[in-house]
Motif scaffolding. Structure first.
Motif: not given
Length: 431
Positions: A37-52
């Protein structure tokens, strides 16, 4: 399966890739239970607006699905993202979902590490599978199967510092574009004027090129009618058109000094360059600049106007611990409503959303005309950057052989022939 296609990153993570892809074969036949039940998603962005934004979508999904305990977006270093992702696959601890670059699509697909999501997308009520632009799915399709959703189909464009260009008495790119006079030669002239007048350190930056990522020069190559390889897996570097394209850039770097040379760096958004080639989706920092700016499509070259599209696809991994939940989140995150939200950063592949009016609602930075010309028109006429089976090894061998071109007195013909000598065995092995 052809052994050459069992490597996602043969050059940079060969051992990890071999283990990962061996374990991954089976296209969805791995862990398919509910998981933890713990989903993990790999991304390459660390931009706070993207992550928000991503986290807001995740929160909405979690609120409607009691089986989900947590959803984590794992930001990996963009410069070695695929290496890190491959290592996770090899270690037996893959993320449930992840972003994949279009250039690496063939490796992941042909190694059976991804789940075919087409059946679920077609069956999902209200999803609108037929709303997806077929041309934007080409890298991710095999027959009737679709292995990733290209959530970001971002055309490359030229952003420019209008103040720096005006002070250097350089022509405004938007005006040139309106007069059908926006060419690579016109760009080079403007870049040289900016550098000579010192209204910025450099006239042009090629985002993330740094003399390491040669494929960032693909817009220039395609404008000259050149390609790194053909559909028949022949090397294209020794073609005279490719030599002209590379020499065009070499002149800017070593004669005009209008683009950074090896070891030099600059930042467009800090005002250190008059222009930059980058994806439209990376325009966010322009909201904070104090100078006037503009954006235009890529210029025309000897082979005409060739618009280039960079893509990122969201995929579910075949060995995901939470594969069923991952599929559900995939459908939720890529439905029409959430795609419209993501469109403020990531140009969507949905035909219904590719209108200036729709995109303007979430893209206040660009005018409707800029959205139409630099995103919508470019998506309709452009081509996605080419990938290839075994891309990582091809990429590394190409980079190493091209190093000799980045010297003031290099023999470009000799260098490009050496590139072909280095990569032709790989091209033929992957055919």
């Amino acid at each position: 399966m052809n052994p050459s296609r069992r490597s996602v990153l043969a050059a940079t993570a060969a051992a990890a890739a071999t283990a990962a892809l061996t374990a991954g074969c089976g296209n969805g036949g791995g862990r398919s239970g509910a998981g933890d039940g713990n989903l993990r998603i790999a991304v390459w962005t660390a931009v706070k607006e993207h992550l928000a934004l991503l986290n807001s979508i995740a929160d909405a999904f979690k609120a409607s699905n009691p089986k989900v305990k947590s959803i984590k977006f794992e930001s990996l270093n963009p410069m070695d993202y695929t290496t890190a992702l491959t290592t996770q696959l090899a270690s037996g601890n893959p993320p449930d979902l992840g972003w994949i670059l279009e250039t690496n699509a063939a490796d992941f697909i042909e190694a059976d590490t991804l789940v075919d999501m087409a059946p679920a997308m077609k069956a999902e009520s209200g999803y609108g599978y037929n709303d997806l632009e077929p041309a934007l799915l080409s890298q991710w399709r095999r027959g009737k199967s679709l292995y990733a959703y290209p959530f970001s189909s971002s055309p490359l464009a030229i952003f420019y510092n209008a103040d720096a260009l005006a002070k250097a008495d350089a022509d405004d790119p938007a005006k040139l574009a309106s007069e059908d006079a926006w060419t690579w030669d016109a760009l080079a002239t403007a870049a040289r004027k900016v550098t000579d007048a010192k209204t910025a350190r450099f006239g042009l930056l090629v985002h993330d090129f740094d003399y390491k990522h040669w494929d960032r020069l693909y817009p220039i190559m395609s404008a000259y009618g050149a390609a790194p390889w053909t559909s028949d897996n022949d090397c294209g570097f020794s073609d005279g058109k490719m030599v002209e394209a590379i020499d065009f850039f070499r002149k800017m770097a070593f004669t005009d000094r209008s683009t950074p040379g090896p070891g030099e760096q600059a930042d467009f958004f800090s005002g250190e360059s008059g222009m930059i080639i980058t994806q439209v989706s990376k325009a966010g920092p322009l909201a904070d600049v104090s100078w006037k700016w503009g954006v235009v499509p890529l210029p025309s070259g000897p082979a005409g106007a060739h618009q280039v599209i960079g893509q990122a696809g969201l995929a579910v991994f075949a060995k995901a611990k939470n594969q069923e939940l991952a599929k559900q989140f995939f459908l939720f995150a890529t439905n029409k409503k959430n795609t419209a939200e993501l469109a403020q950063f990531f140009p969507p592949p949905r035909a219904s959303l590719l209108t200036a009016e729709t995109l303007a609602r979430t893209n206040p930075l660009l005018s409707k005309d800029q959205l139409q010309e630099s995103i919508i028109d470019s998506l309709k006429s452009g081509t996605v950057r080419p990938g290839h089976s075994g891309y990582a090894e091809l990429n590394e061998k190409t980079r190493a052989a091209l190093d000799a071109a980045w010297k003031p007195k290099a023999d470009t013909h000799k260098v490009t022939r050496a590139v072909c000598t280095a990569i032709e065995p790989l091209l033929k092995a992957g055919s």
